[in-house]
Design a protein around this motif. Structure first.
Motif, PDB file in Angstrom:
ATOM      1  N   ILE A  57       0.900  -1.096   0.022  1.00 24.24           N
ATOM      2  CA  ILE A  57       0.039  -0.293   0.181  1.00 24.24           C
ATOM      3  C   ILE A  57       0.824   1.091   0.100  1.00 24.24           C
ATOM      4  O   ILE A  57       0.713   2.207  -0.748  1.00 24.24           O
ATOM      5  CB  ILE A  57      -0.855   0.102   1.281  1.00 24.24           C
ATOM      6  CG1 ILE A  57      -1.759  -1.136   0.969  1.00 24.24           C
ATOM      7  CG2 ILE A  57      -1.650   1.395   1.162  1.00 24.24           C
ATOM      8  CD1 ILE A  57      -2.892  -1.383   2.565  1.00 24.24           C
ATOM      9  N   GLU A  58       1.879   1.379   0.774  1.00 19.16           N
ATOM     10  CA  GLU A  58       2.821   2.427   0.941  1.00 19.16           C
ATOM     11  C   GLU A  58       3.453   2.504  -0.567  1.00 19.16           C
ATOM     12  O   GLU A  58       3.582   3.835  -0.915  1.00 19.16           O
ATOM     13  CB  GLU A  58       3.833   2.244   1.892  1.00 19.16           C
ATOM     14  CG  GLU A  58       3.496   2.411   3.234  1.00 19.16           C
ATOM     15  CD  GLU A  58       4.427   1.696   4.556  1.00 19.16           C
ATOM     16  OE1 GLU A  58       5.304   1.083   4.117  1.00 19.16           O
ATOM     17  OE2 GLU A  58       4.236   2.104   5.538  1.00 19.16           O
ATOM     18  N   ASN A  61       0.984   4.257  -2.917  1.00 22.16           N
ATOM     19  CA  ASN A  61       0.818   5.555  -2.566  1.00 22.16           C
ATOM     20  C   ASN A  61       2.067   6.534  -3.077  1.00 22.16           C
ATOM     21  O   ASN A  61       2.053   7.719  -3.188  1.00 22.16           O
ATOM     22  CB  ASN A  61       0.373   5.754  -1.218  1.00 22.16           C
ATOM     23  CG  ASN A  61      -1.116   5.452  -1.164  1.00 22.16           C
ATOM     24  OD1 ASN A  61      -1.880   6.437  -0.991  1.00 22.16           O
ATOM     25  ND2 ASN A  61      -1.700   4.383  -0.827  1.00 22.16           N
ATOM     26  N   ARG A 243      -6.981   5.085   5.457  1.00 27.99           N
ATOM     27  CA  ARG A 243      -6.687   6.429   5.468  1.00 27.99           C
ATOM     28  C   ARG A 243      -6.415   7.175   6.651  1.00 27.99           C
ATOM     29  O   ARG A 243      -5.488   7.895   6.729  1.00 27.99           O
ATOM     30  CB  ARG A 243      -7.905   6.976   4.448  1.00 27.99           C
ATOM     31  CG  ARG A 243      -7.517   8.618   4.120  1.00 27.99           C
ATOM     32  CD  ARG A 243      -6.580   8.746   3.225  1.00 27.99           C
ATOM     33  NE  ARG A 243      -6.841   8.057   1.895  1.00 27.99           N
ATOM     34  CZ  ARG A 243      -7.272   8.658   0.884  1.00 27.99           C
ATOM     35  NH1 ARG A 243      -8.115   9.727   0.965  1.00 27.99           N
ATOM     36  NH2 ARG A 243      -7.677   8.000  -0.321  1.00 27.99           N
ATOM     37  N   ALA A 248      -2.648   4.997   3.498  1.00 27.01           N
ATOM     38  CA  ALA A 248      -2.966   5.261   2.269  1.00 27.01           C
ATOM     39  C   ALA A 248      -3.494   6.525   2.032  1.00 27.01           C
ATOM     40  O   ALA A 248      -4.874   6.888   2.056  1.00 27.01           O
ATOM     41  CB  ALA A 248      -4.241   4.155   1.883  1.00 27.01           C
ATOM     42  N   VAL A 252      -6.356   3.854  -1.888  1.00 28.42           N
ATOM     43  CA  VAL A 252      -6.675   2.696  -1.120  1.00 28.42           C
ATOM     44  C   VAL A 252      -6.996   1.571  -2.390  1.00 28.42           C
ATOM     45  O   VAL A 252      -7.925   1.524  -2.864  1.00 28.42           O
ATOM     46  CB  VAL A 252      -7.837   2.770  -0.223  1.00 28.42           C
ATOM     47  CG1 VAL A 252      -8.150   1.342   0.607  1.00 28.42           C
ATOM     48  CG2 VAL A 252      -7.612   4.076   0.962  1.00 28.42           C
ATOM     49  N   VAL A 303      -3.169  -4.446  -4.716  1.00 34.86           N
ATOM     50  CA  VAL A 303      -2.167  -3.340  -5.118  1.00 34.86           C
ATOM     51  C   VAL A 303      -1.725  -3.574  -6.349  1.00 34.86           C
ATOM     52  O   VAL A 303      -1.459  -2.814  -7.214  1.00 34.86           O
ATOM     53  CB  VAL A 303      -1.334  -3.164  -4.046  1.00 34.86           C
ATOM     54  CG1 VAL A 303       0.080  -2.434  -4.424  1.00 34.86           C
ATOM     55  CG2 VAL A 303      -1.609  -2.456  -2.637  1.00 34.86           C
TER      56      VAL A 303
END
Length: 424
Positions: A57-58, A61, A243, A248, A252, A303
């Motif tokens: 996720i990181e 983003n 969030r 995120a 997301v 992702v």
């Protein structure tokens, strides 16, 4: 420890139901353990899965700048919430149809597409939840009701929007009674206190964000606090937690759509969290650990698919610029090429508002974009001239198909649910 509350179901004898449905029964409603104050211990493998999901996720983003402000991706995620919901799983709205319906709504046309309207409500509910609750001091029961109210706005059951249920509900079995149900949530008298505990858990930061989101979603689905729309509201909560925890800040991943593809594993995972006995027992530990591992794996898969979509969007934009030749920096054309991924269906006026240019400037840019194949003229609503970026809509459709396949390709692994037709 969780409770099993024995209750009597007394049918309405004057309702004209079949004889079998007028017999009544004794059923058991499940009241889960509270979450606040509990200690959760993950196995080494599950902890590694959670860490992998959070790194993914990181990365999404940090690197997927093309997705960061994409309304198109936001619509995908929200449509994922709708499709995955147990009550509206049969609703089928292709990306093109949904985009045109949303633009028509923005133009003030009376929405005639009921199915699209329900999905568009998901978009509004999710947008409100993420924007309002990310910076709120705390998530409250009223906030959860606010998500639900927006979800049901304008539907046939609008009057129940934002209202905690005041009667028993159930999952599976008969439509008439809970006697043969697969699962019976807590009695309605217990819903409010359970939601208060859930909100307090969501406001804590003791667990890793992915594990917290997984547990919060499972607990919400177990409480099942509303007459309808629980699946969609519970999935919105996932996005809010990821969030709020800062994991995120822009995007997301469409985790709920992946879970819908793994539908049986998803149901089994949620069911396993509804253990009997002590929360420290083997059944409880294994059930919670297995569910969090599944949720983390679904997040990582989501992702991967979102990143593949971002790469495809970048390819489309590159092809556009090659077809157009030299494009003056910061011109109306340049700005539209950058903004179309977030709004693949536009009118001249909506495009002008989107890029901060005059209607005249957009009108002058349109012929070149149409000639190069970037845009195609269409009609939205009753008589509104519009333009659609079919390359992006096709990429959006391919992603939906990809996410519906257990192995990531409908060419090699049939989709687990109905999907839009493959683009020509």
């Amino acid at each position: 420890m969780p409770e099993l509350v024995k209750l009597a179901w007394l049918p309405n004898l004057s309702s004209g139901l079949p004889r079998r449905a007028r017999q009544g029964c004794i059923y058991e409603a499940y009241v889960p353990d509270r979450l606040v104050g509990r200690s959760f211990s993950l196995s080494g493998e599950t902890a590694a899965d959670v860490a992998d999901a959070e790194r993914a996720i990181e990365r999404l983003n940090r690197q997927a700048t093309g997705l960061a402000d994409s309304e198109g991706v936001a619509r995908l995620l929200l449509r994922a919430e709708a499709v995955a919901s147990s009550k509206i799983e049969g609703l089928e709205v292709g990306g093109r149809r949904l985009l045109k319906a949303q633009l028509a709504r923005g133009l003030g046309d009376d929405p005639s597409d009921i199915t699209a309207t329900e999905v568009l409500n998901n978009i509004e509910a999710m947008r409100w939840a993420v924007e309002s609750l990310t910076t709120a001091a705390a998530i409250t029961v009223e906030d959860l009701c606010g998500i639900h109210q927006r979800l049901l706005a304008g539907t046939r059951i609008e009057q129940y929007g934002g209202q905690l249920r005041d009667e028993q509900n159930w999952i599976g079995g008969s439509s008439y009674d809970p006697c043969s149900a697969a699962f019976v949530p807590p009695p309605h008298e217990r819903v409010s206190e359970l939601l208060e505990d859930l909100c307090a858990f969501c406001n804590d930061e003791a667990l890793p964000p992915v594990a917290q989101a997984a547990l919060a979603h499972a607990q919400f689905e177990t409480i099942h606090p509303f007459i309808d729309g629980n699946g969609r509201t519970g999935r919105a909560l996932i996005h809010v937690i990821l969030r709020r925890r800062g994991l995120a800040p822009f995007v997301v991943p469409p985790v709920s759509l992946t879970l819908a593809t793994w539908s049986q594993d998803y149901i089994n995972g949620l069911t396993a969290t509804r253990y009997r006995g002590a929360p420290t027992g083997e059944e409880a530990r294994d059930g919670i650990d297995g569910w969090i591992a599944l949720f983390a794996a679904a997040t990582t898969r989501a992702v991967d698919d979102a990143e593949a979509y971002e790469r495809r969007v970048a390819e489309v934009q590159k092809d556009w610029r090659e077809a157009l030749g030299r494009v003056r920096a910061n011109s109306a054309t340049d700005r539209l090429l950058n903004e179309l991924p977030g709004a693949p269906v536009i009118t001249v006026r909506s495009a002008a508002a989107l890029i901060g240019r005059s209607v005249q400037a957009v009108n002058e840019a349109m012929p070149g974009l149409v000639k190069a194949g970037v845009l195609k003229q269409t009609t939205v609503g009753k008589r509104n001239r519009a333009f659609e970026a079919m390359d992006l809509i096709n990429a959006f459709t391919e992603l939906e198909r990809q996410l519906a396949s257990p192995n990531g390709s409908t060419r090699h692994s049939p989709p687990e649910r109905r999907v839009p037709h493959r683009p020509a």
